[in-house]
Design an enzyme around this catalytic site. Structure first.
Site, PDB file in Angstrom:
ATOM      1  N   ASP A  25       0.879  -1.165   0.000  1.00  0.00           N
ATOM      2  CA  ASP A  25       0.000   0.000   0.000  1.00  0.00           C
ATOM      3  C   ASP A  25       0.915   1.212   0.000  1.00  0.00           C
ATOM      4  OD1 ASP A  25      -1.662   2.112   0.557  1.00  0.00           O
ATOM      5  OD2 ASP A  25      -2.446   1.307   2.436  1.00  0.00           O
ATOM      6  N   LYS A  87       2.946  11.429  -3.253  1.00  0.00           N
ATOM      7  CA  LYS A  87       1.944  10.721  -4.049  1.00  0.00           C
ATOM      8  C   LYS A  87       0.997  11.709  -4.727  1.00  0.00           C
ATOM      9  CE  LYS A  87      -1.411   6.948  -3.518  1.00  0.00           C
ATOM     10  NZ  LYS A  87      -1.910   5.991  -2.522  1.00  0.00           N
ATOM     11  N   GLU A 186      -7.077   0.573  -4.602  1.00  0.00           N
ATOM     12  CA  GLU A 186      -7.075   0.432  -3.143  1.00  0.00           C
ATOM     13  C   GLU A 186      -8.410  -0.079  -2.590  1.00  0.00           C
ATOM     14  OE1 GLU A 186      -5.703   4.303  -2.028  1.00  0.00           O
ATOM     15  OE2 GLU A 186      -3.706   3.905  -2.841  1.00  0.00           O
ATOM     16  N   ASP A 216     -12.806   5.426   1.687  1.00  0.00           N
ATOM     17  CA  ASP A 216     -11.393   5.438   2.066  1.00  0.00           C
ATOM     18  C   ASP A 216     -10.897   6.871   2.220  1.00  0.00           C
ATOM     19  OD1 ASP A 216      -8.634   5.405   2.247  1.00  0.00           O
ATOM     20  OD2 ASP A 216      -8.325   4.020   0.586  1.00  0.00           O
TER      21      ASP A 216
HETATM   22 MG    MG Z   1      -4.421   4.696   1.997  1.00  0.00          MG
END
Ligand code: MG
Ligand code: ADP
Length: 630
Positions: A25, A87, A186, A216
């Site tokens: 992840d 990211k 994800e 999320d």
């Molecule tokens: Mg995450």
């Protein structure tokens, strides 16, 4: 080295060689690596037993100095060289960065058409390089734990990462020397971690079809995904969210409140900004378990209550809820159609988030698994299947295109070829024609986005189809085919059908790094490859040495009295001690290998005696006849 491994008759110690696969992840804030052991997904820890790895790298003049917790410690003292949240920058252009770059303290190099680079004391650093450092660190953690090299990894990405962002992630893995088995969304990983397909199989009364919403909220991104689970097959019905909304924004809202309380003006230097942010973040996290928190900055003291924090962050949470509603609409569903809601991401620990999500969907969300870990765990389960350790028959994954893929047509418009939320892998084609008499070439401009004007969409790539035989306008038939593979990466081909001239391109998005750049970065990594390989070989020998010492000590303990003379036992113990010393002191893997070899020789006779003894005891009480028949 199976010298001292004596197995029961009929049981071979290693029935087949297992492959070493992990799920990673790669988060904005934190990253994790997990693997499957005895059928269970398990997050791998560092030497201190910590599961998370802050997605942070610190640079000095010599290059990267540390990654993770150690790097995060430089946040306040050296913010410009402590690269976090990269990211957000992956696969982005300078224009994108301008829209949220002010939340990051870095200076960016001028746009050279590629990805924005960050100015550091070590020179310009791209987000891909930073991500590669994080991936390398996690892979190292896994290799130490396996005692051998990694065979492959599933790396997760936010569901609506576009092609450029996915490609950038893959480039980072390549740079880190990691084989990517699959890029996985994800939220899809989270659904796998919850094993919802198993739930379905176990309960007879379960509905034939289950719709799952995965909410999320991490540090820097918000994802909402709607999955359909039917007969053990996951299908992503819709994805949505906001790639620049997360717990970091809670921190900013709280920090801004703090700034006003403390009486600082808006123009903060990076260090002041970091101090406010760190204070805000820890206050927020504390408020997850307590009703209020006492704060102190410089000579200011104050209290932040939950209610007050809610007033600061409710607007942000509401923004996520609006995105949820949009995705429900995309999927043609109402909130009552949702069977399960899963909470993912560290920010869902804030109780207010769960409350509001429960209210929206009209049901309590699932949160039995640690929301920080579910994504890595699901990725590990998927990696286990893809690397071939487990049959994947019982789990079939379908994902969707997050944003429509199209082509620029006359007048700067976009013609969509693959619509968003189409399941992948997918291939689609459309026919176009020439608009001028005698036209022999056609420019193909590949775009991604939902807007009507090409200029509002993301430009992924351009290429030209040449050699079209001259014809009157409208006579040529040009078929443009878009193909998206299981990782969500695109290739495009164009063919004139009457003449069969063809051109094709693997889309390396304009915002990704260029071919030469990748090459030069790879060369850099090759120049380090020797060191890396040395270190890896040493690690392998160390694991081997440990295993040998342990096995040998166990064998001496068990059979030493019966099978060894005092002298022999003493000799073996000396050999073990020597091996221990060399294992601790040498950095040369060959030296250690030689030592292992010599201990193996010294213990050969003992191994042979144990083998005899064990065969004798297995045979005891049986006739040879019986053994042969059995
Ligand atoms: Mg995450
Ligand atoms: P990402 O997926 O973006 O890497 P994570 O899922 O690790 O992020 O979530 C990180 C976010 O979770 C941070 O904003 C952090 O402050 C927040 N967080 C972690 N623990 C808690 C907590 N106990 N209460 C509230 N927020 C938390």
């Amino acid at each position: 080295m199976a010298l001292l491994q004596i197995s029961e008759p009929g049981h071979s110690p290693q029935p087949h060689q297992r492959k070493h696969a992990v799920g990673i992840d790669l988060g904005t804030t934190n990253s994790l690596v997990a693997t499957v052991r005895s059928g269970m997904a398990e997050v791998l820890t560092d030497e201190q037993g910590r599961e998370l790895l802050p997605s942070v790298a610190h640079y000095t003049a010599d290059g990267v100095s540390c990654v993770g917790y150690e790097a995060a410690e430089h946040n306040v003292s050296d913010p410009l060289n402590t690269l976090a949240s990269v990211k957000r920058l992956m696969g982005r252009g300078l224009a994108d960065v301008k829209t949220f770059g002010d939340q990051l303290p870095y200076e960016f190099a001028a746009d050279d058409g590629g990805m924005p680079k960050i100015k550091t004391v070590a020179g310009l650093v791209s987000p891909i390089q930073v991500s590669a450092e994080i991936l390398r660190k996690l892979a190292g953690r896994a290799e130490i734990s396996f005692g051998s090299m990694l065979d492959g990894a599933v790396i997760t990405v936010p569901a609506y990462f576009d092609d450029a962002q996915r490609q950038a992630t893959k480039d980072a893995a390549t740079l880190a020397g990691i084989k990517v088995l699959r890029l996985l969304n994800e939220p899809t990983a989270a659904a796998i971690a919850y094993g919802l397909d198993q739930v379905e199989a176990e309960t007879d009364t379960a509905p034939q079809e289950r719709i799952i919403a995965i909410y999320d909220l991490g540090g820097g991104t918000f994802d909402i995904s709607i999955l359909r689970l039917s007969k053990g097959v996951f299908e992503v019905l819709a994805t949505g969210g906001d790639s620049a909304l997360g717990g970091d924004d809670f921190d900013h809202a709280i920090a801004n409140w703090l700034r006003v309380q403390v009486g600082m003006d808006e123009d903060l230097n990076p260090i002041e900004q970091r101090i406010l942010l760190e204070t805000a973040k820890s206050a927020k996290e504390e408020l997850t378990d307590s009703e209020q928190v006492e704060l102190e900055i410089l000579d200011w003291k104050g209290t932040l209550t939950r209610t007050l924090m809610h007033s600061l962050i409710d607007g942000l949470i509401d923004k996520t809820l609006r995105a949820c509603k949009r995705s429900l609409r995309d999927a043609g569903l109402e909130n009552l159609d949702i069977s399960n809601v899963i909470l993912v991401g560290g920010s869902t620990r804030t109780p207010r988030v769960g409350e509001k999500v429960a209210e929206l969907f009209g049901k309590q969300p699932l949160c039995s698994l640690d929301p920080d870990k579910v994504v890595a765990m699901g990725a590990a389960l998927q990696a286990e299947v893809l690397v071939g350790n487990k049959s994947g028959d019982d789990m079939l994954l379908l994902d969707v295109i997050p944003l429509s893929l199209g082509i620029e047509t006359m007048g700067g418009l976009i013609e969509k070829i693959i619509h968003r939320n189409t399941t992948i892998p997918v291939a689609k084609a459309q026919e176009f024609t020439t608009f001028k008499d005698g036209q022999t070439a056609m420019a193909i401009h590949i775009l991604q986005g939902e807007r009507e004007l090409a200029s509002d969409c993301r430009s992924l790539s351009r290429f030209e189809l040449r050699g079209i035989p001259p014809m009157v306008a409208g006579a040529a038939k040009i078929r443009v085919a878009y193909q998206v593979d299981a990782d969500g990466l695109l290739s495009v081909s164009a063919r004139e059908l009457t003449s069969n001239v063809e051109a094709r391109i693997e889309v390396r998005p304009s915002y990704g790094i260029g071919e030469e750049e990748i090459t030069s970065m790879l060369q850099d990594s090759f120049s380090h490859a020797r060191d890396d390989m040395q270190a890896r070989a040493l690690r392998e020998q160390q694991v081997e040495a440990d295993r040998m010492i342990e096995d040998l000590l166990a064998a001496i303990y068990k059979d030493g009295d019966a099978l060894l003379s005092d002298d022999e036992r003493r000799c073996l113990k000396v050999a073990i001690q020597e091996l221990r010393e060399v294992r601790e002191s040498t950095i040369e893997h060959r030296v250690l290998a030689r030592q292992i070899e010599s201990v193996a020789k010294a213990s050969e006779e003992f191994a042979a005696r144990r083998m005899d003894a064990s065969i004798k005891s297995a045979l005891a009480g049986h006739s040879l006849d019986e053994i042969e028949k059995g």
